[in-house]
Design an enzyme around this catalytic site. Structure first.
Site, PDB file in Angstrom:
ATOM      1  N   CYS A 158      45.919  38.150   9.714  1.00  0.00           N
ATOM      2  CA  CYS A 158      45.563  39.095  10.951  1.00  0.00           C
ATOM      3  C   CYS A 158      46.902  39.281  11.432  1.00  0.00           C
ATOM      4  CB  CYS A 158      44.681  38.314  11.779  1.00  0.00           C
ATOM      5  SG  CYS A 158      44.659  39.183  13.528  1.00  0.00           S
ATOM      6  N   TYR A 310      41.089  33.228  41.562  1.00  0.00           N
ATOM      7  CA  TYR A 310      40.925  33.375  40.047  1.00  0.00           C
ATOM      8  C   TYR A 310      42.353  32.904  39.623  1.00  0.00           C
ATOM      9  CZ  TYR A 310      36.964  36.174  41.618  1.00  0.00           C
ATOM     10  OH  TYR A 310      35.911  36.419  42.463  1.00  0.00           O
ATOM     11  N   GLU A 331      40.184  28.365  41.659  1.00  0.00           N
ATOM     12  CA  GLU A 331      39.758  28.502  40.249  1.00  0.00           C
ATOM     13  C   GLU A 331      38.526  27.771  40.277  1.00  0.00           C
ATOM     14  OE1 GLU A 331      40.752  30.252  37.225  1.00  0.00           O
ATOM     15  OE2 GLU A 331      39.332  28.717  36.288  1.00  0.00           O
ATOM     16  N   CYS A 406      41.389  43.291  34.553  1.00  0.00           N
ATOM     17  CA  CYS A 406      41.137  43.320  33.021  1.00  0.00           C
ATOM     18  C   CYS A 406      40.197  44.269  32.639  1.00  0.00           C
ATOM     19  CB  CYS A 406      40.885  42.089  32.381  1.00  0.00           C
ATOM     20  SG  CYS A 406      39.857  40.977  32.725  1.00  0.00           S
TER      21      CYS A 406
HETATM   22  N1  SAH Z   1      45.468  34.630  37.339  1.00  0.00           N
HETATM   23  C1  SAH Z   1      45.383  33.568  36.205  1.00  0.00           C
HETATM   24  C2  SAH Z   1      43.868  33.698  35.318  1.00  0.00           C
HETATM   25  C3  SAH Z   1      43.435  34.943  35.457  1.00  0.00           C
HETATM   26  S1  SAH Z   1      41.712  35.013  34.325  1.00  0.00           S
HETATM   27  C4  SAH Z   1      46.459  33.988  34.955  1.00  0.00           C
HETATM   28  O1  SAH Z   1      46.708  35.200  35.027  1.00  0.00           O
HETATM   29  O2  SAH Z   1      46.661  33.158  34.010  1.00  0.00           O
HETATM   30  C5  SAH Z   1      40.461  34.736  35.168  1.00  0.00           C
HETATM   31  C6  SAH Z   1      40.271  33.459  36.049  1.00  0.00           C
HETATM   32  O3  SAH Z   1      39.067  33.414  36.688  1.00  0.00           O
HETATM   33  C7  SAH Z   1      40.066  32.364  34.711  1.00  0.00           C
HETATM   34  O4  SAH Z   1      40.734  31.306  34.794  1.00  0.00           O
HETATM   35  C8  SAH Z   1      38.550  31.753  35.001  1.00  0.00           C
HETATM   36  O5  SAH Z   1      38.230  30.544  34.525  1.00  0.00           O
HETATM   37  C9  SAH Z   1      38.716  32.057  36.678  1.00  0.00           C
HETATM   38  N2  SAH Z   1      37.122  32.462  37.107  1.00  0.00           N
HETATM   39  C10 SAH Z   1      35.968  32.935  36.461  1.00  0.00           C
HETATM   40  N3  SAH Z   1      35.046  33.074  37.672  1.00  0.00           N
HETATM   41  C11 SAH Z   1      35.429  32.479  38.548  1.00  0.00           C
HETATM   42  C12 SAH Z   1      34.696  32.181  39.993  1.00  0.00           C
HETATM   43  N4  SAH Z   1      33.687  32.625  39.930  1.00  0.00           N
HETATM   44  N5  SAH Z   1      35.851  31.605  40.725  1.00  0.00           N
HETATM   45  C13 SAH Z   1      37.073  31.235  40.503  1.00  0.00           C
HETATM   46  N6  SAH Z   1      37.595  31.293  39.545  1.00  0.00           N
HETATM   47  C14 SAH Z   1      36.692  32.041  38.258  1.00  0.00           C
END
Ligand code: SAH
Length: 454
Positions: A158, A310, A331, A406
Protein backbone atom coordinates in the site's frame (compact mmCIF):
# COMPACT_ATOMS: atom_id res chain seq x y z
CA UNK A 1 -35.76 9.57 -14.65
CA UNK A 2 -32.77 8.46 -16.70
CA UNK A 3 -32.75 5.12 -18.51
CA UNK A 4 -30.69 2.40 -16.89
CA UNK A 5 -27.91 1.11 -19.20
CA UNK A 6 -28.37 4.01 -21.61
CA UNK A 7 -25.19 5.97 -22.47
CA UNK A 8 -25.30 9.79 -22.15
CA UNK A 9 -22.59 12.33 -22.94
CA UNK A 10 -22.02 14.93 -20.21
CA UNK A 11 -19.50 17.21 -18.57
CA UNK A 12 -18.27 16.75 -15.00
CA UNK A 13 -19.28 19.89 -13.12
CA UNK A 14 -18.66 19.05 -9.45
CA UNK A 15 -17.49 16.44 -6.93
CA UNK A 16 -19.33 14.57 -4.17
CA UNK A 17 -17.94 14.56 -0.62
CA UNK A 18 -16.27 11.21 -1.45
CA UNK A 19 -14.64 12.75 -4.50
CA UNK A 20 -16.81 11.15 -7.20
CA UNK A 21 -17.49 13.30 -10.26
CA UNK A 22 -20.95 14.83 -10.64
CA UNK A 23 -22.70 15.53 -13.96
CA UNK A 24 -26.16 17.01 -14.53
CA UNK A 25 -28.13 15.06 -17.14
CA UNK A 26 -31.73 16.08 -17.92
CA UNK A 27 -31.88 17.82 -14.54
CA UNK A 28 -30.73 14.71 -12.70
CA UNK A 29 -27.48 14.59 -10.65
CA UNK A 30 -25.34 11.68 -11.81
CA UNK A 31 -22.48 10.40 -9.64
CA UNK A 32 -19.51 8.96 -11.53
CA UNK A 33 -16.49 7.38 -9.85
CA UNK A 34 -13.02 8.23 -11.21
CA UNK A 35 -14.24 11.28 -13.12
CA UNK A 36 -12.45 14.65 -12.97
CA UNK A 37 -13.93 18.15 -13.02
CA UNK A 38 -14.14 19.53 -16.57
CA UNK A 39 -13.98 16.15 -18.29
CA UNK A 40 -16.52 15.32 -20.95
CA UNK A 41 -17.42 11.63 -20.99
CA UNK A 42 -19.83 9.02 -22.23
CA UNK A 43 -21.52 7.71 -19.12
CA UNK A 44 -23.49 4.47 -18.81
CA UNK A 45 -26.27 4.74 -16.22
CA UNK A 46 -26.00 1.86 -13.75
CA UNK A 47 -28.57 2.92 -11.15
CA UNK A 48 -31.37 5.36 -11.78
CA UNK A 49 -33.39 7.02 -9.02
CA UNK A 50 -35.91 9.87 -9.21
CA UNK A 51 -33.49 12.78 -8.69
CA UNK A 52 -30.13 11.07 -8.87
CA UNK A 53 -28.34 8.33 -10.76
CA UNK A 54 -25.03 6.48 -10.63
CA UNK A 55 -23.02 5.98 -13.78
CA UNK A 56 -19.73 4.70 -15.11
CA UNK A 57 -17.39 6.26 -17.67
CA UNK A 58 -17.44 4.18 -20.86
CA UNK A 59 -15.42 6.66 -22.89
CA UNK A 60 -13.49 9.82 -22.09
CA UNK A 61 -14.12 12.42 -24.81
CA UNK A 62 -12.27 15.32 -23.22
CA UNK A 63 -9.64 14.32 -20.70
CA UNK A 64 -8.63 16.58 -17.80
CA UNK A 65 -4.99 17.77 -17.78
CA UNK A 66 -5.07 16.63 -14.12
CA UNK A 67 -5.66 12.97 -15.03
CA UNK A 68 -2.67 10.72 -14.22
CA UNK A 69 -1.90 7.01 -14.46
CA UNK A 70 -2.65 5.23 -11.21
CA UNK A 71 0.53 4.36 -9.32
CA UNK A 72 -1.35 1.77 -7.23
CA UNK A 73 -2.32 -1.40 -9.14
CA UNK A 74 -5.41 -2.05 -6.99
CA UNK A 75 -6.56 1.59 -6.70
CA UNK A 76 -9.69 1.05 -8.78
CA UNK A 77 -10.93 -1.83 -6.62
CA UNK A 78 -9.65 -0.86 -3.18
CA UNK A 79 -11.90 1.44 -1.15
CA UNK A 80 -8.96 2.84 0.83
CA UNK A 81 -8.00 5.69 -1.52
CA UNK A 82 -10.13 7.86 -3.80
CA UNK A 83 -7.74 9.98 -5.85
CA UNK A 84 -5.06 7.91 -7.56
CA UNK A 85 -6.47 8.97 -10.94
CA UNK A 86 -5.83 12.73 -10.49
CA UNK A 87 -2.77 14.83 -9.70
CA UNK A 88 -2.27 16.23 -6.22
CA UNK A 89 -2.93 19.80 -7.33
CA UNK A 90 -6.50 18.96 -8.37
CA UNK A 91 -7.02 16.87 -5.23
CA UNK A 92 -6.07 19.84 -3.01
CA UNK A 93 -8.16 22.24 -5.08
CA UNK A 94 -11.25 20.07 -4.70
CA UNK A 95 -10.70 19.61 -0.95
CA UNK A 96 -10.32 23.36 -0.33
CA UNK A 97 -13.39 23.97 -2.45
CA UNK A 98 -15.38 21.38 -0.52
CA UNK A 99 -14.59 23.16 2.75
CA UNK A 100 -15.52 26.54 1.26
CA UNK A 101 -18.76 25.25 -0.27
CA UNK A 102 -19.84 23.55 2.97
CA UNK A 103 -19.12 26.64 5.07
CA UNK A 104 -21.06 28.80 2.62
CA UNK A 105 -24.02 26.54 1.85
CA UNK A 106 -24.51 24.82 5.20
CA UNK A 107 -22.72 27.28 7.46
CA UNK A 108 -24.27 30.50 6.16
CA UNK A 109 -20.88 32.08 5.37
CA UNK A 110 -19.79 33.95 2.29
CA UNK A 111 -16.18 32.88 1.78
CA UNK A 112 -14.48 33.55 -1.56
CA UNK A 113 -11.84 30.91 -0.90
CA UNK A 114 -10.36 28.78 1.88
CA UNK A 115 -6.59 28.22 1.85
CA UNK A 116 -5.36 24.62 2.02
CA UNK A 117 -2.03 23.35 3.34
CA UNK A 118 -0.98 20.49 1.04
CA UNK A 119 1.06 17.61 2.45
CA UNK A 120 4.73 17.50 1.41
CA UNK A 121 4.51 13.69 1.01
CA UNK A 122 1.66 11.88 -0.65
CA UNK A 123 3.15 8.41 -0.06
CA UNK A 124 4.15 6.45 3.07
CA UNK A 125 2.55 9.11 5.30
CA UNK A 126 0.07 7.07 7.35
CA UNK A 127 1.42 5.98 10.71
CA UNK A 128 -1.50 3.61 11.36
CA UNK A 129 -3.17 0.86 9.37
CA UNK A 130 -5.93 -1.63 10.11
CA UNK A 131 -5.92 -4.49 7.61
CA UNK A 132 -9.00 -6.69 7.50
CA UNK A 133 -8.13 -10.37 6.97
CA UNK A 134 -9.86 -12.83 4.66
CA UNK A 135 -9.10 -16.07 2.81
CA UNK A 136 -9.49 -17.75 -0.56
CA UNK A 137 -9.17 -21.52 -0.82
CA UNK A 138 -7.75 -21.77 2.71
CA UNK A 139 -5.07 -19.15 2.02
CA UNK A 140 -5.27 -16.16 4.36
CA UNK A 141 -4.57 -12.69 3.00
CA UNK A 142 -4.99 -9.08 4.09
CA UNK A 143 -5.74 -5.82 2.34
CA UNK A 144 -8.49 -3.23 2.50
CA UNK A 145 -12.23 -3.34 1.88
CA UNK A 146 -13.64 -2.71 -1.56
CA UNK A 147 -15.68 0.53 -1.35
CA UNK A 148 -19.09 -0.02 0.22
CA UNK A 149 -18.46 -3.72 0.96
CA UNK A 150 -16.63 -5.98 3.37
CA UNK A 151 -14.89 -7.78 0.54
CA UNK A 152 -11.15 -7.64 1.16
CA UNK A 153 -9.01 -6.52 -1.79
CA UNK A 154 -5.52 -7.96 -1.43
CA UNK A 155 -2.80 -5.37 -1.57
CA UNK A 156 0.84 -6.42 -1.55
CA UNK A 157 2.20 -2.91 -1.05
CA UNK A 158 0.00 0.00 0.00
CA UNK A 159 1.61 3.23 -1.21
CA UNK A 160 0.30 5.49 1.55
CA UNK A 161 1.70 3.24 4.31
CA UNK A 162 5.31 2.95 5.45
CA UNK A 163 6.89 -0.31 4.14
CA UNK A 164 7.31 -1.65 7.71
CA UNK A 165 3.54 -1.75 8.04
CA UNK A 166 3.22 -4.11 5.07
CA UNK A 167 6.13 -6.16 6.40
CA UNK A 168 4.22 -6.73 9.65
CA UNK A 169 1.11 -7.66 7.71
CA UNK A 170 3.08 -10.20 5.63
CA UNK A 171 4.67 -11.78 8.71
CA UNK A 172 1.30 -12.18 10.45
CA UNK A 173 -0.28 -13.62 7.29
CA UNK A 174 2.60 -16.11 6.81
CA UNK A 175 2.23 -17.17 10.44
CA UNK A 176 -1.54 -17.61 9.97
CA UNK A 177 -1.05 -19.71 6.85
CA UNK A 178 1.64 -21.88 8.41
CA UNK A 179 -0.29 -22.64 11.61
CA UNK A 180 -3.73 -22.61 9.99
CA UNK A 181 -4.94 -19.76 12.14
CA UNK A 182 -8.14 -18.93 10.31
CA UNK A 183 -9.41 -15.47 9.43
CA UNK A 184 -12.74 -14.51 10.99
CA UNK A 185 -15.75 -14.92 8.71
CA UNK A 186 -18.42 -12.28 9.35
CA UNK A 187 -21.23 -14.33 7.82
CA UNK A 188 -20.68 -17.48 9.91
CA UNK A 189 -19.02 -15.67 12.86
CA UNK A 190 -16.46 -18.47 12.83
CA UNK A 191 -12.69 -18.14 12.46
CA UNK A 192 -10.23 -16.17 14.50
CA UNK A 193 -8.20 -13.21 13.21
CA UNK A 194 -10.30 -10.16 12.24
CA UNK A 195 -7.81 -7.33 11.73
CA UNK A 196 -4.09 -6.67 11.82
CA UNK A 197 -3.50 -3.21 13.27
CA UNK A 198 -0.07 -1.57 12.97
CA UNK A 199 0.93 1.81 14.40
CA UNK A 200 4.41 3.27 13.98
CA UNK A 201 5.73 6.36 15.75
CA UNK A 202 6.79 8.83 13.04
CA UNK A 203 9.74 10.09 15.09
CA UNK A 204 10.44 7.17 17.47
CA UNK A 205 9.85 4.57 14.71
CA UNK A 206 8.54 2.28 17.48
CA UNK A 207 6.01 -0.25 16.20
CA UNK A 208 2.83 -1.32 17.99
CA UNK A 209 1.06 -4.36 16.59
CA UNK A 210 -2.44 -5.22 17.68
CA UNK A 211 -4.11 -8.37 16.43
CA UNK A 212 -7.87 -8.29 16.69
CA UNK A 213 -9.26 -11.75 17.35
CA UNK A 214 -12.53 -13.50 17.90
CA UNK A 215 -11.15 -15.13 21.06
CA UNK A 216 -8.69 -14.56 23.89
CA UNK A 217 -5.52 -16.44 22.87
CA UNK A 218 -3.18 -16.70 19.89
CA UNK A 219 -1.69 -20.14 19.13
CA UNK A 220 2.12 -20.39 18.72
CA UNK A 221 2.48 -16.83 19.93
CA UNK A 222 6.17 -17.30 20.81
CA UNK A 223 6.94 -18.09 17.18
CA UNK A 224 4.97 -15.08 15.98
CA UNK A 225 6.88 -12.79 18.38
CA UNK A 226 10.18 -14.28 17.19
CA UNK A 227 9.28 -13.43 13.60
CA UNK A 228 8.08 -9.94 14.48
CA UNK A 229 11.37 -9.26 16.26
CA UNK A 230 13.08 -9.30 12.85
CA UNK A 231 11.42 -5.92 12.23
CA UNK A 232 13.50 -3.03 13.63
CA UNK A 233 11.80 -1.13 16.49
CA UNK A 234 9.05 -3.72 16.96
CA UNK A 235 8.05 -2.62 20.48
CA UNK A 236 4.83 -4.27 21.56
CA UNK A 237 2.24 -6.87 20.58
CA UNK A 238 -1.30 -6.58 21.92
CA UNK A 239 -4.31 -8.80 21.44
CA UNK A 240 -7.66 -7.06 21.10
CA UNK A 241 -10.55 -9.35 22.01
CA UNK A 242 -13.50 -8.71 19.72
CA UNK A 243 -16.11 -11.47 19.74
CA UNK A 244 -19.03 -9.22 18.82
CA UNK A 245 -20.70 -9.02 15.41
CA UNK A 246 -20.68 -5.59 13.76
CA UNK A 247 -18.30 -3.12 12.20
CA UNK A 248 -16.28 -1.99 15.24
CA UNK A 249 -12.68 -2.95 14.55
CA UNK A 250 -11.37 -3.06 18.12
CA UNK A 251 -12.90 -4.96 21.04
CA UNK A 252 -13.09 -3.66 24.60
CA UNK A 253 -10.45 -5.96 26.12
CA UNK A 254 -6.71 -5.69 25.38
CA UNK A 255 -4.16 -8.32 26.38
CA UNK A 256 -0.47 -7.38 26.10
CA UNK A 257 1.53 -10.31 24.70
CA UNK A 258 4.90 -8.60 24.33
CA UNK A 259 6.40 -5.28 25.45
CA UNK A 260 4.68 -2.49 27.39
CA UNK A 261 1.34 -2.43 25.52
CA UNK A 262 1.95 1.02 24.07
CA UNK A 263 4.51 2.96 22.02
CA UNK A 264 5.86 6.47 22.34
CA UNK A 265 6.25 9.23 19.81
CA UNK A 266 7.24 12.89 19.75
CA UNK A 267 4.81 15.53 18.47
CA UNK A 268 5.15 19.33 18.70
CA UNK A 269 8.30 18.79 20.79
CA UNK A 270 6.42 16.71 23.40
CA UNK A 271 6.57 12.99 24.17
CA UNK A 272 3.36 11.01 23.86
CA UNK A 273 2.43 7.51 25.02
CA UNK A 274 0.02 5.84 22.63
CA UNK A 275 -2.15 2.82 23.46
CA UNK A 276 -3.96 0.89 20.71
CA UNK A 277 -7.34 2.38 21.65
CA UNK A 278 -6.11 6.00 21.69
CA UNK A 279 -6.66 8.37 18.78
CA UNK A 280 -3.50 9.80 17.22
CA UNK A 281 -3.52 11.69 13.91
CA UNK A 282 -2.23 9.40 11.14
CA UNK A 283 -0.19 12.06 9.32
CA UNK A 284 2.49 13.28 11.72
CA UNK A 285 3.89 16.16 9.66
CA UNK A 286 0.51 17.59 8.76
CA UNK A 287 -0.86 17.05 12.28
CA UNK A 288 1.94 19.27 13.59
CA UNK A 289 1.04 21.93 11.02
CA UNK A 290 -2.62 21.66 12.01
CA UNK A 291 -1.85 21.96 15.74
CA UNK A 292 0.50 24.89 15.14
CA UNK A 293 -2.33 26.68 13.30
CA UNK A 294 -4.79 25.83 16.09
CA UNK A 295 -2.37 27.16 18.74
CA UNK A 296 -1.75 30.36 16.76
CA UNK A 297 -5.50 30.84 16.24
CA UNK A 298 -6.17 30.39 19.99
CA UNK A 299 -4.02 33.47 20.83
CA UNK A 300 -3.59 32.22 24.40
CA UNK A 301 -2.08 34.27 27.21
CA UNK A 302 -0.62 32.94 30.44
CA UNK A 303 -3.69 34.14 32.32
CA UNK A 304 -6.04 32.05 30.19
CA UNK A 305 -7.86 28.86 31.05
CA UNK A 306 -8.18 26.69 27.95
CA UNK A 307 -10.77 23.95 27.65
CA UNK A 308 -9.88 21.23 25.08
CA UNK A 309 -12.94 19.15 24.29
CA UNK A 310 -12.41 15.75 22.55
CA UNK A 311 -8.76 15.84 23.57
CA UNK A 312 -7.63 12.24 22.84
CA UNK A 313 -4.21 11.60 24.43
CA UNK A 314 -3.86 15.33 25.12
CA UNK A 315 -1.93 16.35 22.02
CA UNK A 316 -3.49 19.80 21.61
CA UNK A 317 -4.09 20.26 25.36
CA UNK A 318 -0.45 19.70 26.26
CA UNK A 319 0.89 21.62 23.24
CA UNK A 320 -1.18 24.61 24.45
CA UNK A 321 -0.30 24.20 28.13
CA UNK A 322 2.98 26.14 27.92
CA UNK A 323 1.25 29.30 26.73
CA UNK A 324 -1.78 29.02 29.05
CA UNK A 325 -2.47 29.47 32.74
CA UNK A 326 -4.41 26.23 32.91
CA UNK A 327 -5.64 23.63 30.43
CA UNK A 328 -8.48 21.13 30.91
CA UNK A 329 -8.90 18.24 28.46
CA UNK A 330 -12.08 16.17 28.13
CA UNK A 331 -12.13 12.78 26.42
CA UNK A 332 -14.54 9.83 26.53
CA UNK A 333 -12.16 6.86 26.02
CA UNK A 334 -10.65 5.83 29.39
CA UNK A 335 -7.38 4.48 27.88
CA UNK A 336 -6.84 7.77 26.03
CA UNK A 337 -7.39 9.72 29.27
CA UNK A 338 -4.89 7.46 31.07
CA UNK A 339 -2.44 8.15 28.24
CA UNK A 340 -3.16 11.90 28.46
CA UNK A 341 -2.49 12.01 32.23
CA UNK A 342 0.67 9.97 31.76
CA UNK A 343 1.72 12.30 28.91
CA UNK A 344 1.38 15.35 31.15
CA UNK A 345 3.69 13.69 33.72
CA UNK A 346 6.14 12.56 31.04
CA UNK A 347 6.49 16.15 29.84
CA UNK A 348 6.55 17.60 33.39
CA UNK A 349 3.40 19.61 32.68
CA UNK A 350 1.64 20.55 35.90
CA UNK A 351 -1.11 22.90 34.71
CA UNK A 352 -3.12 20.27 32.81
CA UNK A 353 -6.14 18.36 34.07
CA UNK A 354 -8.01 15.60 32.23
CA UNK A 355 -11.61 14.50 32.64
CA UNK A 356 -12.99 11.23 31.29
CA UNK A 357 -16.55 12.00 30.16
CA UNK A 358 -18.76 13.01 27.28
CA UNK A 359 -17.43 16.40 26.17
CA UNK A 360 -20.77 18.22 26.14
CA UNK A 361 -21.95 16.85 29.50
CA UNK A 362 -18.58 17.56 31.16
CA UNK A 363 -18.46 21.09 29.75
CA UNK A 364 -21.96 21.87 31.06
CA UNK A 365 -20.96 20.53 34.49
CA UNK A 366 -17.73 22.56 34.57
CA UNK A 367 -19.65 25.70 33.69
CA UNK A 368 -22.17 25.03 36.48
CA UNK A 369 -19.27 24.58 38.90
CA UNK A 370 -18.13 28.09 38.05
CA UNK A 371 -15.12 27.18 35.90
CA UNK A 372 -14.44 29.87 33.29
CA UNK A 373 -12.86 29.22 29.91
CA UNK A 374 -11.17 31.99 27.95
CA UNK A 375 -10.55 29.77 24.93
CA UNK A 376 -12.32 26.54 24.03
CA UNK A 377 -10.81 24.11 21.53
CA UNK A 378 -13.06 21.42 20.07
CA UNK A 379 -11.88 18.54 17.89
CA UNK A 380 -14.88 16.21 17.68
CA UNK A 381 -15.27 13.02 15.61
CA UNK A 382 -17.07 13.22 12.26
CA UNK A 383 -20.54 13.65 13.70
CA UNK A 384 -19.49 17.04 15.14
CA UNK A 385 -20.77 18.68 18.33
CA UNK A 386 -23.87 17.51 20.18
CA UNK A 387 -26.46 19.93 21.57
CA UNK A 388 -24.88 19.81 25.06
CA UNK A 389 -21.54 20.90 23.63
CA UNK A 390 -23.14 23.78 21.69
CA UNK A 391 -25.07 24.85 24.78
CA UNK A 392 -21.94 24.66 26.95
CA UNK A 393 -20.02 26.83 24.46
CA UNK A 394 -22.79 29.41 24.56
CA UNK A 395 -22.81 29.46 28.38
CA UNK A 396 -19.01 29.59 28.72
CA UNK A 397 -19.06 32.45 26.25
CA UNK A 398 -15.29 32.24 25.65
CA UNK A 399 -13.35 34.95 23.82
CA UNK A 400 -12.49 32.44 21.15
CA UNK A 401 -13.48 28.99 19.91
CA UNK A 402 -10.96 27.04 17.85
CA UNK A 403 -12.80 24.27 16.03
CA UNK A 404 -10.66 21.48 14.52
CA UNK A 405 -12.83 19.37 12.26
CA UNK A 406 -12.51 16.21 10.18
CA UNK A 407 -15.86 16.71 8.42
CA UNK A 408 -16.62 20.01 6.66
CA UNK A 409 -20.38 19.30 6.58
CA UNK A 410 -20.85 18.87 10.35
CA UNK A 411 -18.37 21.71 10.94
CA UNK A 412 -20.51 24.00 8.77
CA UNK A 413 -23.70 22.92 10.59
CA UNK A 414 -22.05 23.74 13.95
CA UNK A 415 -20.67 27.07 12.66
CA UNK A 416 -24.25 28.07 11.79
CA UNK A 417 -25.45 27.03 15.28
CA UNK A 418 -22.59 28.93 16.96
CA UNK A 419 -23.38 31.98 14.81
CA UNK A 420 -26.83 31.97 16.39
CA UNK A 421 -25.15 31.92 19.80
CA UNK A 422 -23.23 35.11 18.98
CA UNK A 423 -19.92 33.78 17.66
CA UNK A 424 -18.53 34.95 14.31
CA UNK A 425 -16.22 33.05 12.03
CA UNK A 426 -12.91 34.91 11.86
CA UNK A 427 -10.65 32.43 10.07
CA UNK A 428 -10.82 29.13 8.19
CA UNK A 429 -7.94 27.00 6.89
CA UNK A 430 -7.95 23.50 5.43
CA UNK A 431 -5.16 20.96 5.97
CA UNK A 432 -4.57 17.88 3.88
CA UNK A 433 -3.74 15.06 6.28
CA UNK A 434 -4.97 12.33 3.94
CA UNK A 435 -3.41 12.56 0.47
CA UNK A 436 -5.16 10.27 -2.05
CA UNK A 437 -8.17 9.92 0.28
CA UNK A 438 -11.27 12.11 0.38
CA UNK A 439 -11.01 13.30 4.00
CA UNK A 440 -9.93 16.84 4.78
CA UNK A 441 -9.24 18.60 8.07
CA UNK A 442 -10.22 22.20 8.82
CA UNK A 443 -9.34 24.68 11.56
CA UNK A 444 -11.76 27.55 12.06
CA UNK A 445 -11.73 30.31 14.66
CA UNK A 446 -14.90 31.86 15.99
CA UNK A 447 -14.85 34.98 18.12
CA UNK A 448 -17.33 36.82 20.28
CA UNK A 449 -17.50 39.92 18.16
CA UNK A 450 -19.35 41.22 15.16
CA UNK A 451 -16.67 41.72 12.50
CA UNK A 452 -16.23 38.60 10.40
CA UNK A 453 -13.17 38.23 8.22
CA UNK A 454 -14.84 38.17 4.81
N1 SAH B 1 -7.70 16.31 19.74
C1 SAH B 1 -7.17 14.97 19.70
C2 SAH B 1 -8.21 13.91 19.36
C3 SAH B 1 -9.18 14.23 18.26
S1 SAH B 1 -10.12 12.87 17.65
C4 SAH B 1 -6.00 14.89 18.72
O1 SAH B 1 -5.91 15.70 17.82
O2 SAH B 1 -5.18 13.98 18.85
C5 SAH B 1 -11.62 12.98 18.51
C6 SAH B 1 -11.55 12.43 19.92
O3 SAH B 1 -12.86 12.57 20.50
C7 SAH B 1 -11.20 10.95 20.02
O4 SAH B 1 -10.16 10.78 20.92
C8 SAH B 1 -12.50 10.31 20.55
O5 SAH B 1 -12.24 9.21 21.41
C9 SAH B 1 -13.12 11.46 21.32
N2 SAH B 1 -14.57 11.42 21.52
C10 SAH B 1 -15.52 10.88 20.72
N3 SAH B 1 -16.75 11.12 21.22
C11 SAH B 1 -16.58 11.85 22.37
C12 SAH B 1 -17.48 12.40 23.33
N4 SAH B 1 -18.79 12.26 23.20
N5 SAH B 1 -16.95 13.09 24.34
C13 SAH B 1 -15.60 13.26 24.48
N6 SAH B 1 -14.70 12.74 23.60
C14 SAH B 1 -15.18 12.05 22.57
Amino acid sequence: MLDKNKVYTAEIIDYTSEGQGVAKIEGCAVFIPNAIFGEVCDIRIEKAGKNWAAGKIVQLREKSPHRINRACPVAKLCGGCNFHHMDYEEECRLKADRVRTCLNRLGGQNLKSVPIHPAPDTTCYRNKSQYPVSSIKNRAFAGFYKAGTHQVVENKRCLILPPQSDQVKDIVIDYMNQYRVNPYDESTRKGFVRHIYVRQGAVSKQILICIVVNGRKLPHVEDLIKRLKTIPRFTTLVLSVNTKPGNAVLGDEFITLYGPGYIEDTLCGLKFRLSPRSFYQVNHHQAQELYKAAIAAAKISTKDTVLDLYCGVGTITLAMSQAAGKVIGVEVIPQAVEDARENAKRNKITNAEFICADAGAAALKLEQQGVRADVVVVDPPRKGLNSDAIEALARFSPQRIVYVSCDPATLARDVALLNEKGFRLTSAEAFDLFPRCAHVETVVTMEKKSDSFV
